[in-house]
Every structure is written in structure tokens, then in C-alpha cells.
Scaffold this motif. Structure first.
Motif, PDB file in Angstrom:
ATOM      1  N   SER A  36       0.787  -1.414  -0.211  1.00 36.15           N
ATOM      2  CA  SER A  36      -0.279  -0.032   0.129  1.00 36.15           C
ATOM      3  C   SER A  36       0.853   1.693  -0.127  1.00 36.15           C
ATOM      4  CB  SER A  36      -0.980   0.046   1.028  1.00 36.15           C
ATOM      5  OG  SER A  36       0.096   0.288   2.084  1.00 36.15           O
ATOM      6  N   GLU A  37       2.366   1.554   0.931  1.00 37.07           N
ATOM      7  CA  GLU A  37       2.811   2.469   0.897  1.00 37.07           C
ATOM      8  C   GLU A  37       4.142   3.069  -0.512  1.00 37.07           C
ATOM      9  OE1 GLU A  37       0.376   4.100   3.268  1.00 37.07           O
ATOM     10  OE2 GLU A  37       2.531   4.552   2.785  1.00 37.07           O
ATOM     11  N   LYS A  38       3.989   0.781  -1.516  1.00 34.42           N
ATOM     12  CA  LYS A  38       5.206   1.404  -2.139  1.00 34.42           C
ATOM     13  C   LYS A  38       4.391   1.437  -3.722  1.00 34.42           C
ATOM     14  CE  LYS A  38       8.797  -0.291   1.124  1.00 34.42           C
ATOM     15  NZ  LYS A  38       9.574  -1.371   1.922  1.00 34.42           N
ATOM     16  N   PRO A  39       4.145   1.477  -4.449  1.00 31.51           N
ATOM     17  CA  PRO A  39       3.563   2.244  -5.933  1.00 31.51           C
ATOM     18  C   PRO A  39       4.384   1.266  -6.504  1.00 31.51           C
ATOM     19  CG  PRO A  39       4.112   4.054  -5.016  1.00 31.51           C
ATOM     20  CD  PRO A  39       4.629   3.815  -4.738  1.00 31.51           C
ATOM     21  N   PRO A  40       4.182   0.861  -7.523  1.00 33.76           N
ATOM     22  CA  PRO A  40       5.085   0.122  -8.869  1.00 33.76           C
ATOM     23  C   PRO A  40       6.011   0.442  -9.884  1.00 33.76           C
ATOM     24  CG  PRO A  40       2.518  -0.175  -9.231  1.00 33.76           C
ATOM     25  CD  PRO A  40       2.997  -0.013  -8.242  1.00 33.76           C
ATOM     26  N   LEU A  41       7.021   0.679 -10.050  1.00 36.27           N
ATOM     27  CA  LEU A  41       8.054   1.436 -10.994  1.00 36.27           C
ATOM     28  C   LEU A  41       8.886   0.370 -11.700  1.00 36.27           C
ATOM     29  CD1 LEU A  41       9.801   3.391 -11.034  1.00 36.27           C
ATOM     30  CD2 LEU A  41      11.372   2.253 -10.047  1.00 36.27           C
ATOM     31  N   VAL A  42       8.458   1.031 -13.289  1.00 34.01           N
ATOM     32  CA  VAL A  42       8.753   0.308 -14.255  1.00 34.01           C
ATOM     33  C   VAL A  42       9.177   1.324 -14.588  1.00 34.01           C
ATOM     34  CG1 VAL A  42       6.366  -1.231 -14.275  1.00 34.01           C
ATOM     35  CG2 VAL A  42       6.760   0.802 -15.539  1.00 34.01           C
ATOM     36  N   LYS A  43      10.093   0.588 -16.540  1.00 37.13           N
ATOM     37  CA  LYS A  43      10.859   1.358 -17.165  1.00 37.13           C
ATOM     38  C   LYS A  43       9.489   1.354 -18.881  1.00 37.13           C
ATOM     39  CE  LYS A  43      15.714   0.634 -16.060  1.00 37.13           C
ATOM     40  NZ  LYS A  43      16.820   0.046 -15.764  1.00 37.13           N
ATOM     41  N   PHE A  44      10.135   2.390 -19.353  1.00 37.37           N
ATOM     42  CA  PHE A  44       9.683   2.406 -20.656  1.00 37.37           C
ATOM     43  C   PHE A  44       9.755   1.689 -21.498  1.00 37.37           C
ATOM     44  CE2 PHE A  44       8.791   5.056 -24.505  1.00 37.37           C
ATOM     45  CZ  PHE A  44       6.794   4.956 -24.460  1.00 37.37           C
ATOM     46  N   GLN A  45       9.293   0.976 -22.065  1.00 38.88           N
ATOM     47  CA  GLN A  45       9.388   0.693 -23.541  1.00 38.88           C
ATOM     48  C   GLN A  45       8.877   1.020 -24.584  1.00 38.88           C
ATOM     49  OE1 GLN A  45       9.714  -4.187 -22.704  1.00 38.88           O
ATOM     50  NE2 GLN A  45       8.857  -3.777 -20.614  1.00 38.88           N
ATOM     51  N   THR A  46       7.504   0.888 -24.515  1.00 36.57           N
ATOM     52  CA  THR A  46       6.400   1.291 -25.959  1.00 36.57           C
ATOM     53  C   THR A  46       4.597   1.535 -25.147  1.00 36.57           C
ATOM     54  OG1 THR A  46       4.945  -0.001 -26.341  1.00 36.57           O
ATOM     55  CG2 THR A  46       7.066  -0.175 -27.147  1.00 36.57           C
ATOM     56  N   ALA A  47       4.574   2.588 -26.192  1.00 38.88           N
ATOM     57  CA  ALA A  47       3.368   3.269 -25.505  1.00 38.88           C
ATOM     58  C   ALA A  47       2.285   1.809 -25.056  1.00 38.88           C
ATOM     59  CB  ALA A  47       2.859   4.220 -26.511  1.00 38.88           C
ATOM     60  N   GLN A  48       2.286   1.300 -25.924  1.00 37.80           N
ATOM     61  CA  GLN A  48       0.977   0.096 -25.722  1.00 37.80           C
ATOM     62  C   GLN A  48       1.839  -1.016 -25.333  1.00 37.80           C
ATOM     63  OE1 GLN A  48       3.352   0.404 -29.039  1.00 37.80           O
ATOM     64  NE2 GLN A  48       1.295   1.427 -29.774  1.00 37.80           N
ATOM     65  N   ILE A  49       2.981  -0.927 -24.726  1.00 38.95           N
ATOM     66  CA  ILE A  49       2.849  -2.151 -23.499  1.00 38.95           C
ATOM     67  C   ILE A  49       2.795  -0.452 -21.717  1.00 38.95           C
ATOM     68  CG2 ILE A  49       4.944  -2.864 -22.277  1.00 38.95           C
ATOM     69  CD1 ILE A  49       5.524  -3.416 -24.212  1.00 38.95           C
ATOM     70  N   LEU A  50       2.978   0.142 -22.475  1.00 34.87           N
ATOM     71  CA  LEU A  50       2.676   0.996 -20.445  1.00 34.87           C
ATOM     72  C   LEU A  50       1.032   1.053 -20.907  1.00 34.87           C
ATOM     73  CD1 LEU A  50       3.261   2.609 -18.573  1.00 34.87           C
ATOM     74  CD2 LEU A  50       3.354   4.728 -20.373  1.00 34.87           C
ATOM     75  N   ALA A  51       1.063   0.907 -21.611  1.00 39.63           N
ATOM     76  CA  ALA A  51      -1.197   1.406 -21.239  1.00 39.63           C
ATOM     77  C   ALA A  51      -1.653  -0.441 -20.997  1.00 39.63           C
ATOM     78  CB  ALA A  51      -1.821   0.845 -22.792  1.00 39.63           C
ATOM     79  N   GLN A  52      -0.519  -1.451 -21.458  1.00 40.57           N
ATOM     80  CA  GLN A  52      -1.244  -2.547 -20.600  1.00 40.57           C
ATOM     81  C   GLN A  52      -0.970  -2.841 -19.754  1.00 40.57           C
ATOM     82  OE1 GLN A  52       0.780  -5.192 -22.998  1.00 40.57           O
ATOM     83  NE2 GLN A  52      -0.780  -5.085 -25.349  1.00 40.57           N
ATOM     84  N   THR A  53       0.418  -2.443 -19.292  1.00 40.72           N
ATOM     85  CA  THR A  53       0.877  -2.178 -17.198  1.00 40.72           C
ATOM     86  C   THR A  53       0.415  -1.466 -16.724  1.00 40.72           C
ATOM     87  OG1 THR A  53       3.097  -2.220 -18.422  1.00 40.72           O
ATOM     88  CG2 THR A  53       2.651  -2.119 -16.219  1.00 40.72           C
ATOM     89  N   ILE A  54      -0.474  -0.616 -17.206  1.00 43.11           N
ATOM     90  CA  ILE A  54      -1.211   0.076 -16.439  1.00 43.11           C
ATOM     91  C   ILE A  54      -2.406  -0.479 -16.197  1.00 43.11           C
ATOM     92  CG2 ILE A  54      -2.914   2.486 -16.192  1.00 43.11           C
ATOM     93  CD1 ILE A  54      -0.583   4.037 -18.091  1.00 43.11           C
ATOM     94  N   ASP A  55      -3.441  -1.228 -17.671  1.00 44.87           N
ATOM     95  CA  ASP A  55      -4.454  -2.129 -16.825  1.00 44.87           C
ATOM     96  C   ASP A  55      -3.722  -2.992 -15.709  1.00 44.87           C
ATOM     97  OD1 ASP A  55      -5.504  -0.402 -18.554  1.00 44.87           O
ATOM     98  OD2 ASP A  55      -5.201  -2.438 -20.790  1.00 44.87           O
TER      99      ASP A  55
END
Length: 308
Positions: A36-55
Motif C-alpha cells: 500500500s505504501e510502495k507503488p510499482p516502478l517500471v521502465k518505459f518500453q512502448t506506449a502499448q506495453i505501458l497501457a497494458q501495464t497500467i491495466d
């Protein structure tokens, strides 16, 4: 690396955060919230992959590294073309860091309901009020970072105003400390045009609690025992201070859908007219006050929600 905020030196630092960040995989089919206190951290790859990650992210915030200004523009156009509702909460180009707000049910209802109650009282005074929603704000000259609030508002008038006077920031997977850093950004980057920042930290359903902090600014040297942060924004001498804290907590074993199950301490929430409108009230005008019963109703609806 602490995903909660960039440091002043341009890095993001903290051992605990680093361990949490390394535990996050960038495969959008398996990513989940880091507590609850440590949000996920990712590296950008493509806009489509980021949208899937958000979902696939369970919380209401996601930290994205390797986002340059060029990548930011690509993401902004992609978001618009796909009709996606996520917000670019904060972009720090010097650190190539983008913080994304994900509009979950808890998140959206909390700030939208407060915004509605505030706007309704202003409408009842017969005044014009602009609801900025998730509009993007940045300095007109020399601005580096940019941000989108959850809810924002300002008076409508002849004044040349670029920033809201009121900002509401909500979160449950962000720590309260991270939300306070967002508050500091609004005061500093707006050159103190922002007058009130409301922070809403939700601990639902685990702790059955909501905390609302109301922050304003005052000149350094004025002290009344409230929490005051160090000066920001150059030589203005203004410091953010905690003007009001409201705790909304459900009694143990109480029915979560009943407003009377919630205890509100230090309510009601008061927003000063002079801060909202940058002038003194006239006849028929006054402070906006969100009553205790309204805060209980908000908690009860959130308590009845099954989805974050």
C-alpha cells in the motif's frame, strides 16, 4: 531507489524503495502493486506495453522511468488518440520520471465527491467557478516539470490566472509523505497562485480510515504549533503549513455502508473564501464548509465499494 519522489539532485533515493522497485517485473501480465505504501516502478518500453501495464496494476499510481520529453509527447498523443483516462500526475524531465495516476473507483469517487460538494456551495452563492479537473499545469516561462491534479478549481474572472487556487490530490497506494511532496510542487511551481491543497489519503479497506489534510501557506516566522515545512519557491518567504487534519474512521465491526458507523474528528472541512477567490467575501458570500455528515456519507459509499 525510492519511487515515491525524485530527489533534488535528480536521482530517486532510498534503500527500501530500491528493494521494492527491483521486485517489480515489467511484464504487464504479471505486474502488481508493491504494497500500500510502495507503488510499482517500471521502465518505459512502448506506449502499448505501458497501457497494458497500467491495466494490470492494482493500485492507483504507477512510476515510469526512462521517459524523456519526446517520449512524454508520444504518450500524451497516444493517450488522447486511445481515449485513455489515466493522468500524468507529475513529469520530471530532468530525472526522466513520469508518475501516472490510475483512475480507480476509490480514487475517483473521493476527490470527485469533494469537488462536487465544494462547487455546489460556490454555485449556491451565485459565483462562477472553473473546474479544471485533470488539466495539465506548468510554468509559462522556464517551466521544467508539469502536473495534472485530480481535481482543481479557480474563480472565473478578468484576472490573468494560469493556475488553480484549489487543488485536491487523492491516493491510497501512495504514501501520505508522497502526497505531501505533490502538495509542495503545487505551491512552488504555481509561484503561490495555488492557495489551498487538499490531500486525501485512504486506508481502505484494511484500516477503515480516511485522512484529509488541508494545506495553506504563510510567511516564515509565523508559528502556531502546526506542522510547517521548510520554505519553497525561492525568496517568497512562504511556507506550506498543515491548517487542518480530519480523520474519518469506522468503528470496529460496524456496518461499512452506514454513515453513522464513521467517526469524524476535527471536522467540518473549511475552505476560506479569500483563498478560493483571492478577495474578501461580499454580502451573501462566505467560506465553503463541508459538514461532518457529508464526510460520513463519502466514507460509507467508499466502504461499500468492492473495487479499488
Amino acid at each position: 531507489m525510492d519511487p515515491n519522489t525524485p530527489s533534488r539532485s535528480g536521482s530517486v533515493a532510498s534503500q527500501a524503495g530500491s528493494q521494492a522497485a527491483m521486485s517489480v517485473v515489467t511484464d504487464p501480465t504479471t505486474i502488481s502493486s508493491i504494497g500500500s505504501e510502495k507503488p510499482p516502478l517500471v521502465k518505459f518500453q512502448t506506449a502499448q506495453i505501458l497501457a497494458q501495464t497500467i491495466d494490470a496494476t492494482e493500485g492507483d499510481v504507477l512510476y515510469v522511468q526512462d521517459v524523456t520529453p519526446q517520449v512524454y509527447d508520444i504518450l500524451d498523443k497516444y493517450r488522447e488518440s486511445q481515449g485513455r483516462k489515466f493522468r500524468f500526475k507529475r513529469f520530471y524531465p530532468q530525472q526522466s520520471l513520469l508518475i501516472i495516476t490510475i483512475p480507480t473507483e476509490y480514487h475517483e469517487y473521493m476527490h470527485r465527491r469533494l469537488d462536487h460538494l465544494i462547487t455546489r456551495q460556490i454555485d449556491d452563492m451565485g459565483l462562477d467557478w472553473y473546474q479544471g479537473g485533470g488539466a495539465t499545469y506548468k510554468k509559462r516561462h522556464g517551466g521544467i516539470s508539469s502536473g495534472e491534479g485530480d481535481s482543481t478549481g479557480r474563480p472565473v474572472g478578468p484576472e490573468n490566472r494560469d493556475w488553480p487556487t484549489l487543488v485536491i490530490e487523492a491516493g491510497y497506494s501512495q504514501s501520505l509523505e508522497a502526497l505531501r511532496r505533490e502538495m509542495q510542487w503545487w505551491f512552488s511551481e504555481s509561484n503561490h497562485q495555488v492557495k489551498i491543497v487538499l490531500l486525501v489519503k485512504m486506508y481502505l479497506p484494511s484500516r477503515r480510515e480516511i485522512i484529509i489534510e488541508k494545506w495553506r501557506e504563510r510567511l516564515a516566522g509565523r508559528h502556531s504549533g502546526t506542522m510547517t515545512l521548510r520554505a519553497i519557491g525561492g525568496d517568497s518567504g512562504l511556507r506550506p503549513y498543515l491548517d487542518q487534519t480530519i480523520n474519518i474512521a469506522r468503528a470496529p465491526d460496524a456496518n461499512p455502508v452506514l454513515p453513522e458507523s464513521y467517526r469524524v474528528t476535527r471536522g467540518a472541512l473549511r475552505l476560506e473564501f479569500a483563498d478560493l477567490f483571492d478577495r474578501q467575501p461580499r454580502e451573501g458570500e462566505g467560506d465553503v464548509i463541508i459538514q461532518v455528515q457529508d464526510l460520513r456519507r463519502i466514507a460509507a459509499i467508499l466502504g461499500n465499494s468492492r473495487h479499488h
